[in-house]
Design a protein around this motif. Sequence first.
Motif, PDB file in Angstrom:
ATOM      1  N   GLU A   1      -2.052 -17.552  15.910  1.00 53.03           N
ATOM      2  CA  GLU A   1      -1.213 -17.554  14.673  1.00 53.03           C
ATOM      3  C   GLU A   1      -1.717 -17.414  13.322  1.00 53.03           C
ATOM      4  O   GLU A   1      -1.448 -16.764  12.539  1.00 53.03           O
ATOM      5  N   VAL A   2      -2.861 -18.347  13.241  1.00 54.41           N
ATOM      6  CA  VAL A   2      -3.786 -18.573  12.140  1.00 54.41           C
ATOM      7  C   VAL A   2      -4.371 -17.435  11.578  1.00 54.41           C
ATOM      8  O   VAL A   2      -4.552 -16.862  10.418  1.00 54.41           O
TER       9      VAL A   2
ATOM     10  N   ARG B   1      -2.165 -24.989   6.960  1.00 54.62           N
ATOM     11  CA  ARG B   1      -0.719 -25.120   7.434  1.00 54.62           C
ATOM     12  C   ARG B   1      -0.479 -25.341   8.662  1.00 54.62           C
ATOM     13  O   ARG B   1       0.061 -26.368   9.407  1.00 54.62           O
ATOM     14  N   MET B   2      -1.488 -24.842   9.485  1.00 58.22           N
ATOM     15  CA  MET B   2      -1.498 -25.139  11.117  1.00 58.22           C
ATOM     16  C   MET B   2      -2.178 -26.332  11.215  1.00 58.22           C
ATOM     17  O   MET B   2      -1.481 -27.263  12.054  1.00 58.22           O
TER      18      MET B   2
ATOM     19  N   GLY C   1      -4.838 -14.595   3.102  1.00 63.91           N
ATOM     20  CA  GLY C   1      -4.133 -15.798   3.391  1.00 63.91           C
ATOM     21  C   GLY C   1      -4.831 -16.679   4.480  1.00 63.91           C
ATOM     22  O   GLY C   1      -4.044 -17.728   4.830  1.00 63.91           O
TER      23      GLY C   1
ATOM     24  N   GLU D   1       3.547 -28.012   2.133  1.00 61.98           N
ATOM     25  CA  GLU D   1       3.492 -26.778   1.507  1.00 61.98           C
ATOM     26  C   GLU D   1       2.568 -26.934   0.123  1.00 61.98           C
ATOM     27  O   GLU D   1       1.939 -26.297  -0.336  1.00 61.98           O
TER      28      GLU D   1
ATOM     29  N   GLU E   1      -4.833 -20.403   3.680  1.00 62.87           N
ATOM     30  CA  GLU E   1      -3.571 -21.360   3.791  1.00 62.87           C
ATOM     31  C   GLU E   1      -2.922 -21.389   5.051  1.00 62.87           C
ATOM     32  O   GLU E   1      -2.499 -22.400   5.312  1.00 62.87           O
ATOM     33  N   ARG E   2      -3.350 -20.433   5.831  1.00 60.00           N
ATOM     34  CA  ARG E   2      -2.541 -20.318   7.106  1.00 60.00           C
ATOM     35  C   ARG E   2      -3.372 -21.367   8.068  1.00 60.00           C
ATOM     36  O   ARG E   2      -2.883 -22.152   8.940  1.00 60.00           O
TER      37      ARG E   2
END
Length: 203
Positions: free
Chosen positions: A77-78, A92-93, A85, A178, A88-89
């Motif tokens: 998913e990352v 976030r993960m 991006g 976020e 940031e991913r």
Amino acid sequence: MVRRTGRRPGNPDTRDAILAAARSAFAEKGYDGASIRAIATGAGVDPALVHHYFGTKDKLFLAAMNMPLDPGEIIPEVLAGDPEGLGERLVRMFLTVWDSPAGKAGVGLLRSAMSSDWTARMFRDFVVTQVLRRVMNAVPMPPEEAPLRVSLVASQLAGLAMVRYVLKVEPLASTPREVLVAAVGPTIQRYIFGDLPKPKAAD
């Protein structure tokens, strides 16, 4: 009668012996240096039995760490989406996992790593081999730069975890996810893709 599928649980004593040998091997030699064959020898079993109980070396390592999740299932998913991006991913993960019930195990490991060389090595190998290496292997970069870039990313994320989840320093500890993604993501992005400073020549 309904027939069950999948690997049978097997003998708990055998499984525990394999895990004990694995923890010893991983702590002594690291993830890369430990082999299934050596772990099997330490447990007094055939290597095929190690595969029977745990499947792959990655799965055995996660079981030895008592980790409640498999990074191999969430890293894709990352990696999905534009390279711009990725930082940031990744943040976030990282925060999503640490904010989840699975994050409690991470907090315990991080605290233990501060006082135990064994846990520190296991935790370091987990972060590098199971998370960061998977990401870096999918990102084109000069191989001679990869170790430093991985270390820089690890330093940023480990520091974030320590301050937010272990020390619980405010306002970072309660800052919305976020907001941290937007603040830390660009730094991770620079560590992965940005120019690395060149060492200055000695006078």
